[in-house]
Design an enzyme around this catalytic site. Structure first.
Site, PDB file in Angstrom:
ATOM      1  N   ARG A 610       0.733  -1.286  -0.080  1.00 49.60           N
ATOM      2  CA  ARG A 610      -0.013  -0.123   0.050  1.00 49.60           C
ATOM      3  C   ARG A 610       0.812   1.231  -0.048  1.00 49.60           C
ATOM      4  O   ARG A 610       1.706   1.525   1.070  1.00 49.60           O
ATOM      5  CB  ARG A 610      -1.045   0.009   1.339  1.00 49.60           C
ATOM      6  CG  ARG A 610      -1.789   1.206   1.176  1.00 49.60           C
ATOM      7  CD  ARG A 610      -2.644   1.134   2.628  1.00 49.60           C
ATOM      8  NE  ARG A 610      -3.313   0.025   3.067  1.00 49.60           N
ATOM      9  CZ  ARG A 610      -4.542  -0.054   2.789  1.00 49.60           C
ATOM     10  NH1 ARG A 610      -5.076   1.042   1.945  1.00 49.60           N
ATOM     11  NH2 ARG A 610      -5.311  -0.982   3.190  1.00 49.60           N
ATOM     12  N   GLY A 686      11.874   3.326   0.347  1.00 47.45           N
ATOM     13  CA  GLY A 686      12.739   4.351   0.263  1.00 47.45           C
ATOM     14  C   GLY A 686      14.280   3.965  -0.382  1.00 47.45           C
ATOM     15  O   GLY A 686      14.854   4.838  -0.921  1.00 47.45           O
ATOM     16  N   GLU A 687      14.369   2.656  -0.364  1.00 48.82           N
ATOM     17  CA  GLU A 687      15.579   2.154  -1.138  1.00 48.82           C
ATOM     18  C   GLU A 687      15.434   1.582  -2.246  1.00 48.82           C
ATOM     19  O   GLU A 687      16.334   1.345  -2.997  1.00 48.82           O
ATOM     20  CB  GLU A 687      16.478   1.271  -0.033  1.00 48.82           C
ATOM     21  CG  GLU A 687      16.732   1.827   1.336  1.00 48.82           C
ATOM     22  CD  GLU A 687      17.241   1.110   2.418  1.00 48.82           C
ATOM     23  OE1 GLU A 687      18.327   1.144   2.852  1.00 48.82           O
ATOM     24  OE2 GLU A 687      16.496  -0.017   2.563  1.00 48.82           O
TER      25      GLU A 687
END
Length: 726
Positions: A610, A686-687
């Site tokens: 999500r 984020g990565e």
């Protein structure tokens, strides 16, 4: 009241889908954004306080050796100098963050050039900087180890299945190639900084840290005091990318100096010190072996990596982290070997492991596709496993095929063209993205005030990832209020403990804790309305249950409700393989005259559960792909092999991509819910955007020029000899 949940079972309730506020998942603005752009958000070095002194760290002038003396008296006599500090508690190098071992202390022995070895404190920063430049250690220098010998490698990981050697010899097609990647610097915009203040035997540090809970423990351990006597404040962080997971040397130095001088002390690393004395990504040498049948189905994968670090450090770049599960293949070999060198400490830099490991695997996959004359997208589609081929575990969710198909369609992959446009050689390339998904223990407090306003508190940090926005959205959605009715307070160890920002686990872990706290408040509200929580609808400050509708303030009746959520990883972290996936597509133009490469188009399509905030998620992927362009074309730490000096230790010579290097990047998301991840069904992002991005660019360079660069970055000197003569 604390609602604690251990994530042992997949959550298929989809409770968030039943909420009515409609703010979660949207591209909501960052609540703290106006403060940041107007300069009113206070970063670590910006706190103003009476009596503040300034410290500057002194760096070792050689790459190996021992300090035998100092010219302290000369420096202490300078105007404005308050102290010259030599202390065995000073950090030799930054802590790793969450590591089992304590930070490495003791600076008399020099392990790398640039190692902090002393601190000079003065009334002004300028006086401290001048005095630090004049402080000179007497040194007995030793020879440095810049590169390990072939017999000096320590094997850290080694695993095998089947017989890869036999499969390579019998395969219809095979690839056996070695790639190298250089060291990288996090190069965060904000340098590492700390202001320390002591009061009644306790120390408060205002610093630029990613993980306050762990940083508090590291500082207490370094100073030899109880954690209860340490408070860490880190509400705003100007980037970290792993370099601020653990304490850097300036934090301990500031605390020691503030105690000695009985006044606040600020220590800020210079840009050169950031490059030399904080975490670098290790350089790597990687051997990839791929074996396939005539139809392009992999029957064997080998991934062996050689990385470096300082003596005594347990961390090593987990290069092969995703290789065991991303593609099929019955015969497998993976290994990681570490060599000890006199160089800046190696540690976590954005997406340790996959950022460089999966990138190289994707280059090798492109080489195999060329050998087999199979479309690179199709080759990958044929090799997506139904379950983790190394462990036999099922996937919690695997949307790699969807990201490949949707990304290829949006990019126009089927209609791609290569060729020449005047001076420019045009080519296209693609690669996949993969990153392991993690959940860590986290707590958060949610307070619903009598006026209906909401406050969220956690020691979690926002390092530019959008934490303030995401946690505010979760609380607003769950408790039925607009976002402007939510206040999010972060970055203070007086708040509930979290794992902080890193590993792409922050939003999911802390967000789940906020979700649980809100769920407990919903149950309290439902009790007051004498209904089940599942029958309660909250929207715009009003509650609906059955045929009744009341304002939240009426239900609260002057009371303030408070709840704490506590998320604990459980069986779902072990029973299934959790990961996030994506696909990149790039078009490049390479000058046939100079070898200069320009990225003309780039698209990424990702699946990460999500999506909690469409805007911040897109921003994270844009940043990762931009970093991928840098990895592909310009970024490398260059070490003088004679002396151990990092010669490009600033942003003038360490070439990160700038505006003119980056095209308009397109980011797409595949709809996904992963019930094994957490009750929100969200995963880290984020990565993910960096993990393989560089390979799409270098694969496109090969398509344009026929030159396969196996030594990153693909600078023009590595292309010139292979370019067409006409």
């Amino acid at each position: 009241m604390t609602l604690r949940m251990k994530i042992d079972e997949p959550d298929r309730d989809n409770r968030l889908d039943d909420m009515a506020q409609g703010v979660l998942g949207t591209g909501a603005d960052r609540p703290e954004g106006p403060m940041k752009v107007s300069g009113t958000a206070t970063y670590a070095a910006e706190w103003q306080m009476e009596g503040l002194a300034h410290g500057v760290l002194v760096s070792a002038p050689v790459g190996a050796g021992r300090i035998t003396g100092w010219n302290d008296a000369e420096v202490e006599a300078l105007d404005g100098v308050l102290a010259v500090i030599h202390d065995k508690r000073l950090l030799r190098n930054p802590a790793q963050g969450m590591a089992a071992e304590a930070p490495v202390q003791g600076v008399k022995k020099i392990e790398y050039l640039g190692q902090p070895v002393a601190l000079v404190v003065a009334e002004t920063f300028e006086a401290a900087r001048d005095a630090a430049a004049r402080l000179r250690p007497d040194v007995k220098a030793d020879d440095i180890i810049a590169a390990p010998g072939e017999d000096a490698w320590e094997t850290q990981e080694e695993d095998s299945q089947g017989d890869l050697d036999a499969e390579m010899s019998e395969a219809a097609a095979s690839v056996d190639v070695t790639y190298t990647t250089p060291g990288h610097s996090s190069a965060a915009m904000e340098p590492h900084a700390t202001i320390a203040v002591w009061e009644d035997g306790s120390v408060t540090v205002r610093g630029s840290y990613q993980m306050p809970q762990f940083n508090r423990s590291e500082l207490a351990d370094s100073l030899g005091i109880s954690e209860k006597k340490v408070r860490v404040l880190s509400p705003y962080v100007g980037g970290g990318f792993g370099s601020k997971l653990g304490l850097a040397p300036e934090a301990v130095a500031a605390a020691i100096a503030a105690k000695q001088l009985e006044r606040p002390v600020s220590v800020v690393l210079s840009r050169q010190q950031v490059f030399r004395a904080t975490m670098r990504r290790s350089e790597t040498r990687q051997r990839i072996r791929l074996a396939s049948d005539a139809d392009g189905r992999l029957t064997g994968i080998g991934h062996e990596a050689w990385v470096t670090n300082l003596e005594g450090e347990s961390f090593y770049e987990p290069v092969t982290q995703a290789t065991p599960f991303v593609y099929r293949g019955e015969n497998r070999v993976t290994s990681i070997h570490v060599g000890r060198v006199n160089s800046t400490c190696a540690g976590s830099v954005r997406a340790p492991g996959e950022s460089v490991g999966h990138t190289v695997l994707e280059n090798a996959m492109d080489e195999l596709a060329r050998k087999l004359d199979i479309d690179p997208v199709e080759l990958r589609l044929r090799n997506i496993p139904e379950k983790d081929p190394s462990s036999g575990k099922p996937f919690s969710s695997n949307k790699l095929a969807e990201t490949l198909r949707r990304g290829a369609e949006a990019f126009g992959w089927a209609d791609r063209k290569s060729g020449r446009d005047g001076e420019w050689l045009i080519g296209t390339g693609m690669a996949t993205a993969v990153r392991v998904n993690m959940l860590l223990e986290a707590e958060a407090r949610v307070v619903l005030a009598a006026d209906g306003s909401i406050t969220v508190e956690a020691d979690m940090t926002d390092i530019g990832t959008g934490t303030y926005a995401i946690l505010s959205q979760i609380a607003a959605e769950m408790l039925g209020q607009p976002m402007d009715r939510v206040t999010c307070r972060l970055g203070d160890t007086l708040f509930p403990a979290t794992p902080g920002s890193g590993g792409s686990f922050g939003a999911a872990s802390v967000g789940t804790a906020v979700y649980l706290g809100c769920m407990e408040l919903r149950r309290k509200l439902a009790e007051r309305l004498q209904c089940d929580e599942g029958d309660l609808t909250l929207k715009d400050g009003r509650a609906i249950a059955g045929n009744r509708e009341l304002a939240l303030t009426q239900i609260l009746a002057g009371d303030t409700l408070e709840a704490q959520g506590h998320c604990v990883p459980g069986a779902t972290s072990d029973d299934v393989r959790q990961a996030t996936y994506g696909a990149y597509f790039a078009e490049v133009a390479v000058s046939a005259i100079t070898g200069e490469t320009r990225v003309r188009r780039m698209l990424g399509c990702f699946a990460a559960g999500r999506i909690l905030n469409a805007k911040t998620a897109r921003s994270q992927c844009l940043g990762g792909m931009t970093w991928g362009i840098g990895m592909a074309l310009t970024e490398e730490l260059v070490q003088d092999q004679r002396y151990g000096q990092i010669v490009n230790n600033d942003l003038a010579e360490y070439h990160v991509p700038v505006n003119l290097d980056v095209p308009q990047i397109e980011v797409l998301f595949v709809e996904e819910r992963d019930p094994y991840a957490n009750p929100m069904q969200a995963k880290g992002i984020g990565e993910l955007g960096i993990c393989g991005a560089a390979a799409s660019v270098t694969n496109a360079i090969y398509d344009a020029t026929g030159v396969r660069v196996r030594d990153y970055p693909a600078t023009l000197d590595k292309l010139l000899e292979g370019l067409p003569a006409d």
